[in-house]
Design an enzyme around this catalytic site. Structure first.
Site, PDB file in Angstrom:
ATOM      1  N   THR A 195       0.838  -1.048   0.021  1.00 52.24           N
ATOM      2  CA  THR A 195      -0.441   0.156   0.102  1.00 52.24           C
ATOM      3  C   THR A 195       1.175   1.190   0.032  1.00 52.24           C
ATOM      4  O   THR A 195       1.700   1.324   0.195  1.00 52.24           O
ATOM      5  CB  THR A 195      -0.757   0.021   0.889  1.00 52.24           C
ATOM      6  OG1 THR A 195      -1.716   1.191   1.184  1.00 52.24           O
ATOM      7  CG2 THR A 195      -0.294   0.152   3.051  1.00 52.24           C
ATOM      8  N   GLU A 280      -6.143  10.978   5.077  1.00 49.16           N
ATOM      9  CA  GLU A 280      -7.276  11.779   5.140  1.00 49.16           C
ATOM     10  C   GLU A 280      -8.176  12.322   5.440  1.00 49.16           C
ATOM     11  O   GLU A 280      -9.379  11.876   5.714  1.00 49.16           O
ATOM     12  CB  GLU A 280      -7.834  12.052   3.201  1.00 49.16           C
ATOM     13  CG  GLU A 280      -6.439  12.099   2.191  1.00 49.16           C
ATOM     14  CD  GLU A 280      -6.994  11.268   0.930  1.00 49.16           C
ATOM     15  OE1 GLU A 280      -6.163  12.219   0.740  1.00 49.16           O
ATOM     16  OE2 GLU A 280      -7.637  10.527   1.188  1.00 49.16           O
TER      17      GLU A 280
END
Length: 411
Positions: A195, A280
């Protein structure tokens, strides 16, 4: 030897190991004038290993790097990186652009052909502006230094709010070894073999055959154990480079090799958790410990299912101890479960509060449960009651800011 022989290096980065230099430049990809191109170079050839996304739409840099590591895993000298443009879903032209980016890095740093890997991150479906990137790489090559690791980490930031880099020193009977690293990631983060983007470096001696399984193990317990939003990127890549500057091969001694893996895992875990903390719009972090599984793979899949659940993540954001969402998410992991063997606990300051037992409510004190879920760092432990294997997965909450950030990402 004990774990006490591993020490953190203040301000450490991918250039903390001997023989590595880096620099960054503004190539015009980011509109605010920020650094957006980086170059990491080793003084000697590196043994290298990589773990890549399993997304079927692999970006051109992923295709290029995978081919390079299959063909020349012991001859890597550099990694060229850019932000803002992912060079993904760009067809045959994208692959040629990745090759051109690698050639530009090699020429700028005075390296032999086919010795540079490339990493790109940013908007999908946009052609890579090779001329701008090449110009930036030439500028970066002119100021390479052992102090440039922090700038390189800053250059690859997209929606990240801070650069992610660290390093540790490992004392061995033969002398010190250093492991450093850098990573980027805040959104589109979910483990599927890898990732985000990340590079770890070391001045230890190794070889590609030894590094491949070693790096896979490290990634599985760190970068492969985090999730921000359940989306696996087209560009996911994590690399490990060993340039052998110390002349010390930790694999020659079993105890040293184990400690070397512990040190690499510490660096990778620090970077992985930094991604979760910088997710985020994130306001909270969640650690999910799955125990009592038949296999570690089963434990990890249950943890990942919980971590990617929108309902769990919104409950965490709201401080709502809605434990039923956690069990429901575990039930869609694709792992056979027995409801009346399940138990779920949440960590308190002095132990654990049982939320569910035997697959049903434990009638936990609602005020105590909410107090736990209102913390900034929350720990849950789910016992499957089926075996002795376990795994840990980390994630963050889902806030309105995540929607705001991603609703206008290209504009």
């Amino acid at each position: 030897m004990t774990a006490a022989t591993i020490s953190t290096i203040d301000g450490g980065s991918a250039t903390s190991p001997g023989g590595f230099t880096a620099a960054a430049a503004h190539a015009g990809l980011k509109l605010d004038g920020a650094l957006d191109v980086a170059l990491l170079v080793s003084a000697t050839s590196c043994a290298a290993a990589g773990v890549f996304t399993k997304n079927a739409l692999r970006a051109a840099p992923v295709v290029y790097d995978a081919e390079m590591l299959a063909d020349r895993p012991g001859r890597i000298r550099a990694v060229a990186m850019n932000a803002r443009v992912a060079n993904a879903c760009t067809g045959a032209g994208g692959l040629e652009a990745a090759r051109a980016m690698a050639r530009a890095a090699e020429e700028a740093a005075g390296l032999p052909p086919r010795t540079a890997l490339v990493l790109s991150t940013g908007v999908i479906g946009v052609p890579l502006p090779v001329d701008k990137v090449a110009r930036g790489l030439r500028e970066a090559a002119g100021k390479l230094s052992a102090a440039g690791g922090g700038d390189a980490a800053r250059a690859i930031m997209t929606t990240d709010t801070r650069p992610k880099h660290c390093a540790v020193r490992l004392e061995t009977p033969s002398g010190p070894i250093t492991i450093g690293g850098m990573a980027k990631g805040a959104g589109m983060i979910h483990p599927d073999m890898a990732t985000l983007l990340g590079v770890l470096t070391t001045d230890a001696v190794s070889d590609p055959v030894t590094l491949r399984p070693f790096w896979k193990r490290v990634v599985d317990h760190t970068f492969n154990a985090i999730s921000v939003d359940g989306d696996t990127s087209t560009n996911d890549t994590v690399l490990f480079l060993a340039n052998g500057q110390t002349g010390i091969d930790p694999s020659r001694d079993g105890a040293t090799w184990k400690l070397f893996e512990d040190a690499a895992t510490e660096v990778a875990r620090t970077l992985a958790l930094a991604v979760v903390e910088d997710g985020e719009g994130a306001t909270k972090q969640l650690q999910i410990q799955v125990v009592g599984a038949q296999t570690e793979a089963h434990a990890r899949e249950v943890g990942r299912a919980i971590a990617r659940s929108t309902l769990v993540k919104t409950a965490i954001y709201g401080g709502d101890p809605n434990w039923g969402r956690v069990l429901a998410a575990a039930g869609v992991a694709g792992v056979a479960l027995v409801a009346d063997r399940l138990s779920l606990e949440a960590a308190t300051g002095d132990g654990w509060l049982t939320l569910a037992s035997g697959g049903a409510t434990a009638l936990a004190d609602p005020a105590k449960a909410r107090a736990i879920f209102e913390q900034k760092a929350i720990r849950l432990r789910i016992d499957l009651g089926l075996g002795r294997s376990e795994a840990v997965v980390w994630t963050c909450d889902l806030s309105p800011d995540y929607v705001r950030i991603n609703s206008d990402y290209t504009s």
